[in-house]
Motif scaffolding. Structure first.
Motif, PDB file in Angstrom:
ATOM      1  N   PRO A   1      31.051 -50.000 -30.905  1.00  9.03           N
ATOM      2  CA  PRO A   1      31.193 -48.651 -30.329  1.00  9.03           C
ATOM      3  C   PRO A   1      30.434 -48.521 -29.025  1.00  9.03           C
ATOM      4  O   PRO A   1      29.284 -48.949 -28.890  1.00  9.03           O
ATOM      5  CB  PRO A   1      30.599 -47.742 -31.418  1.00  9.03           C
ATOM      6  N   GLY A   2      31.145 -47.938 -28.032  1.00  7.62           N
ATOM      7  CA  GLY A   2      30.528 -47.743 -26.722  1.00  7.62           C
ATOM      8  C   GLY A   2      30.558 -48.952 -25.834  1.00  7.62           C
ATOM      9  O   GLY A   2      29.885 -48.986 -24.804  1.00  7.62           O
ATOM     10  N   MET A   3      31.332 -49.986 -26.210  1.00  8.51           N
ATOM     11  CA  MET A   3      31.374 -51.205 -25.408  1.00  8.51           C
ATOM     12  C   MET A   3      32.038 -50.953 -24.060  1.00  8.51           C
ATOM     13  O   MET A   3      31.569 -51.460 -23.028  1.00  8.51           O
ATOM     14  CB  MET A   3      32.144 -52.289 -26.171  1.00  8.51           C
ATOM     15  N   GLU A   4      33.120 -50.191 -24.051  1.00 11.84           N
ATOM     16  CA  GLU A   4      33.817 -49.909 -22.798  1.00 11.84           C
ATOM     17  C   GLU A   4      32.936 -49.091 -21.857  1.00 11.84           C
ATOM     18  O   GLU A   4      32.895 -49.346 -20.650  1.00 11.84           O
ATOM     19  CB  GLU A   4      35.114 -49.169 -23.098  1.00 11.84           C
ATOM     20  N   GLU A   5      32.224 -48.109 -22.408  1.00 12.98           N
ATOM     21  CA  GLU A   5      31.334 -47.306 -21.568  1.00 12.98           C
ATOM     22  C   GLU A   5      30.232 -48.166 -20.973  1.00 12.98           C
ATOM     23  O   GLU A   5      29.909 -48.047 -19.779  1.00 12.98           O
ATOM     24  CB  GLU A   5      30.735 -46.180 -22.398  1.00 12.98           C
ATOM     25  N   ASN A   6      29.661 -49.053 -21.803  1.00 13.92           N
ATOM     26  CA  ASN A   6      28.609 -49.934 -21.282  1.00 13.92           C
ATOM     27  C   ASN A   6      29.158 -50.868 -20.200  1.00 13.92           C
ATOM     28  O   ASN A   6      28.482 -51.133 -19.194  1.00 13.92           O
ATOM     29  CB  ASN A   6      28.020 -50.773 -22.422  1.00 13.92           C
ATOM     30  N   PHE A   7      30.382 -51.355 -20.416  1.00 15.56           N
ATOM     31  CA  PHE A   7      30.994 -52.246 -19.425  1.00 15.56           C
ATOM     32  C   PHE A   7      31.221 -51.516 -18.102  1.00 15.56           C
ATOM     33  O   PHE A   7      30.928 -52.060 -17.027  1.00 15.56           O
ATOM     34  CB  PHE A   7      32.315 -52.775 -19.974  1.00 15.56           C
ATOM     35  N   GLU A   8      31.731 -50.281 -18.180  1.00 19.63           N
ATOM     36  CA  GLU A   8      31.960 -49.511 -16.961  1.00 19.63           C
ATOM     37  C   GLU A   8      30.642 -49.211 -16.250  1.00 19.63           C
ATOM     38  O   GLU A   8      30.556 -49.272 -15.021  1.00 19.63           O
ATOM     39  CB  GLU A   8      32.689 -48.207 -17.299  1.00 19.63           C
ATOM     40  N   ARG A   9      29.628 -48.904 -17.041  1.00 20.78           N
ATOM     41  CA  ARG A   9      28.327 -48.609 -16.432  1.00 20.78           C
ATOM     42  C   ARG A   9      27.753 -49.838 -15.743  1.00 20.78           C
ATOM     43  O   ARG A   9      27.251 -49.762 -14.609  1.00 20.78           O
ATOM     44  CB  ARG A   9      27.367 -48.116 -17.518  1.00 20.78           C
TER      45      ARG A   9
END
Length: 414
Positions: A184-192
């Motif tokens: 969970p939250g992998m895409e957000e971390n990647f974008e960040r």
């Protein structure tokens, strides 16, 4: 290859052991049959009962064969006939022959071995066919078959059973599968992380550009020490009475006048003219200010034929040559005193609309890391008067402006 040869050797050894065991067993059975056949026969000529018993013994011996003698015993008529019958040895049948038995055993063993081999090959081929069928079978069909299997086909099934089935399906679909689902939250971390990397990259690139700009500033300052910085006046041929503007220009060697053909020139031609003028003035020199005298409308400049310069045009990829033109002009501007490095636009009220200010802002962004400013003041304003005085003789410019719609001669400006 080694394993295949080893297996073939093991099979040969196993076959030979089986054959030797079968032969020894059949030899033993043959010896037993021989002992049974060697029963003594009494030849008694006096009694007929003894002959009958002898015939019964012979019949019992021959019971092991395939052709049993079930005929009733007849009394013998004479002593000679009894002798002849008693001397006759029982015939050996094919079934009692040990060699034939061994041959049949060997044949059955070989047939069973072949059958087992064929069955094994058939099973292997069936497994291969099933594997290939599963590989090439689409996953959608499998899903459809699974769902069809779970749905009850009985029309008399209760609604409660159907609801339970639907609940089970939903639970199976939405059950937690940590080994398949993403963290969970992998895409957000990647974008960040991507944004942070891009920011750091741009910051490093900006620092490199600033260092390069400072080095060029020092080189220019050392090259232009003791000489005034040049000012460039670019005049378009489509300006009415524009051919007289070079005679109206200020009588100063630092003011460099350039005229270009509006219909036939290109952006690259204008840049080459500016470079040649600067090199003629002094090598490695840069312009302190630059003035573009052209026609236009509020928010728009007409630099070339069918090529207008607006804020919308600058954003298009089709206008790469125009974008490169403004970048090259920014590189040719002076870096010694960035506050005084200005590009003036005359001949059109470009700031009559907010789009003109947007255009100037975008052109300033295109010029980075070089620091330049774009201005287009009104000619009657104090800043406009200063602009005219930088490039033109003020009195001659007023005369040219008043006679622009009448007949004009070069002698009027001498």
């Amino acid at each position: 290859m080694g394993t295949i040869l080893g297996k073939s050797k093991e099979e040969k050894v196993r076959k030979t052991v089986l054959l030797t065991g079968a032969v020894s067993a059949f030899q033993k059975s043959g010896q037993k049959n021989g002992k049974e056949e060697s029963v003594p026969i009494d030849e008694n000529p006096n009694g007929a009962q003894k002959g009958e018993t002898q015939e019964n013994v012979n019949s019992t011996i021959s019971n092991g064969t395939s052709t049993q003698i079930n005929q009733p015993s007849t009394p013998r008529k004479s002593q000679n006939e009894n002798k002849t019958t008693s001397k006759k040895s029982p015939k050996k049948s094919v079934a009692n022959d040990p060699e034939s038995k061994a041959a049949t055993k060997i044949q059955s063993a070989m047939r069973g071995h072949k059958e087992r081999k064929e069955l094994k090959k058939e099973k292997e081929m069936a497994v291969k066919i099933q594997r290939q069928f599963r590989r090439h079978r689409p996953k959608k069909d499998l899903k459809v078959n699974k769902t069809k299997a779970t749905i009850p086909e009985n029309e008399d099934s209760d609604d409660s059973d159907r609801e339970e089935l639907h609940k089970r399906r939903e639970e199976r679909q939405f059950r937690p599968r940590p080994w398949r689902e993403d963290v969970p939250g992998m895409e957000e971390n990647f974008e960040r992380l991507k944004g942070d990397l891009m920011e750091s990259f741009h910051s490093y690139q900006n620092e490199i550009d600033i260092l390069k700009w400072k080095a060029e500033q020092q080189i220019e300052a050392s090259a232009m020490s003791g000489t005034p910085l040049p000012k460039i006046l670019i005049i378009s041929s489509n300006v009415p009475k524009g051919s007289f503007l070079p005679h109206v220009a200020k009588d100063d060697p630092s003011v460099l006048v350039i005229q270009y053909d509006f219909d036939n020139s290109s952006f690259n031609d204008i840049v080459e003219l500016v470079k040649s003028k600067l090199e003629d003035y002094k090598p490695e020199s840069r312009a302190k200010s630059l003035c573009i005298y052209c026609q236009g409308t509020p928010g728009c400049m007409y630099l070339l034929h069918k090529r207008c310069c607006t804020s919308a045009k600058i954003r298009k990829r089709e206008e790469l040559d125009q974008i490169q033109f403004w970048k090259d002009i920014a590189k040719l501007m002076s870096k010694i005193n960035p506050v005084e490095t200005i590009v003036h636009v005359m001949g059109c009220n470009i700031l009559g609309l907010p789009s003109g200010e947007m255009l100037f802002q975008e052109l300033e962004e295109l010029g980075k890391p070089n620091i330049i400013r774009f201005q287009a003041p009104l000619e009657l304003s104090p800043s406009g008067r200063v602009m005219i005085d930088t490039y033109f003789n003020l009195e001659k410019y007023k005369l040219w402006k008043s006679k622009r719609k009448s007949i004009m001669d070069v002698s009027d400006f001498t």
